[in-house]
Design a protein around this motif. Sequence first.
Motif: not given
Length: 476
Positions: A142-152
């Motif tokens: 599941m989604s979390g508060y430390r998720d990133t995408q492409d270094g952002k």
Amino acid sequence: MSQTIIERLAGFSAATDVARLPAEVIEECKRDVLDTLGCALAGIDHPKGRIGIEAGKRLGGTGGTATIIGSGEKSTPHGAAFANGELANALDADSVLLPGHVSPYVLPGAFAMAEAQQRSGRELIAAVAVSHEISYRLGAAMSGYRDTQDGKPSQSSVVGYSSTVFGATASAGKLRGLDAEKLANALGIAAATAPVNSQRAWFMHAPTATIKYQMAGALTNAALSAVDMGDLGHRGDLLLLDDEEHGYPRYVGTARWSPELLTAGLGEDWRFPAFQMYKPYPHCRVMHAPLDLLIDLVARHDIKVEEIEGITSYGEGWAYELPCFTNRKILLQHDAQFCFAHGLAVAAHRIPPGRQWQDEAVVFNPSVMALMNKVQLKTHPTYFQSISADILSRPSRLEIQARGQTFAAEKGFPKGMRSSDPSTYMTNDELAAKFRAFVDGLLPATTIEQVIDSVLNLERVEDFGAVMRLMVRTSA
């Protein structure tokens, strides 16, 4: 007809036996049991802990079959689990595992059920393994508060720890003796009655609610109620984890759903031990690497508080601008747990980590409060790129301005976890030392050693209730 995800989780839970568990899994379960018991007893004088005890007694009465840690009073499993969940989370010193915190939600119900059902240490270990593995897998899916995408940063509007209700239900149901069919129904009921994920609102508002990001006591009771209903014959919705359009992923609000992570290798590939983290300090985990650095710099250079002109902490970008962590209006003891600047100020005073970090005399110490206002928080320049490459990394830099110069240090991982840096692993001896430090003055020295020995050799304990009955405060 193929089994649903819930049925597979239930089958895994019911079938797990300590005889088939890898040694690493057994060891990690025992380590977390010890750490959680220590955190709970240490929370007995904190307002959240005291309120938790009273609320638990209102809920379950007294004279039951399960021990309320510290007070020594007995209540029903519901009452004891509620109290012990609030105690375990009172100081925010409890361990960390995806989705964030797990132990105060899943262990109190297991402790209470194990004691009420007179289960052995081996049976408790198997239940703890189940609760942690399920909780970790749901957190990863599941989604979390430390998720990133492409270094952002890639932040979801809905995050939280509500999904731990599955692990909590599975472990308590297993200890109750539910078969796979009843356990599946209990998990379906838990999925439909779990608390909402309100953590994003908690992040954004200050001062923060003292029930925190997810009230531990309430979640333990949601799980235990699901176990009761499954045991009594209620039918749960077994499709809730398979139905992405209408089921749990939709109504719990996750922006990311990877159901294959829930069952791939389940029962053979144990994933949670690699991600289990322990907290040396009773403070938000986000700040543990900077705290490590500050404590080392202060000791190594013998920096006095009165010499410090300023402190700059470079750390976790997702958190360094959130109101819950940047708020510096300390109104209650609770506020100190999450004020990053305050935690650094306490550490700079060389106060040994333990429950004393949250004594009123320390929290509101004028010197601590003055130094807090000399702290700056900045995002580490490589933070998002680092966690995109390694979710475990927490790159941090700490600078102390003193004596007309800057003392600085960096590290990529905080103490208390497995990482590429072997020194960050918290050994059994170090966990035992933390237990001693946190409960010093609450238990006799001989009892402290008895608890440590019993838990680190939990597979030899015939009745886990005997350990719980040792966790009684005997001194002021």
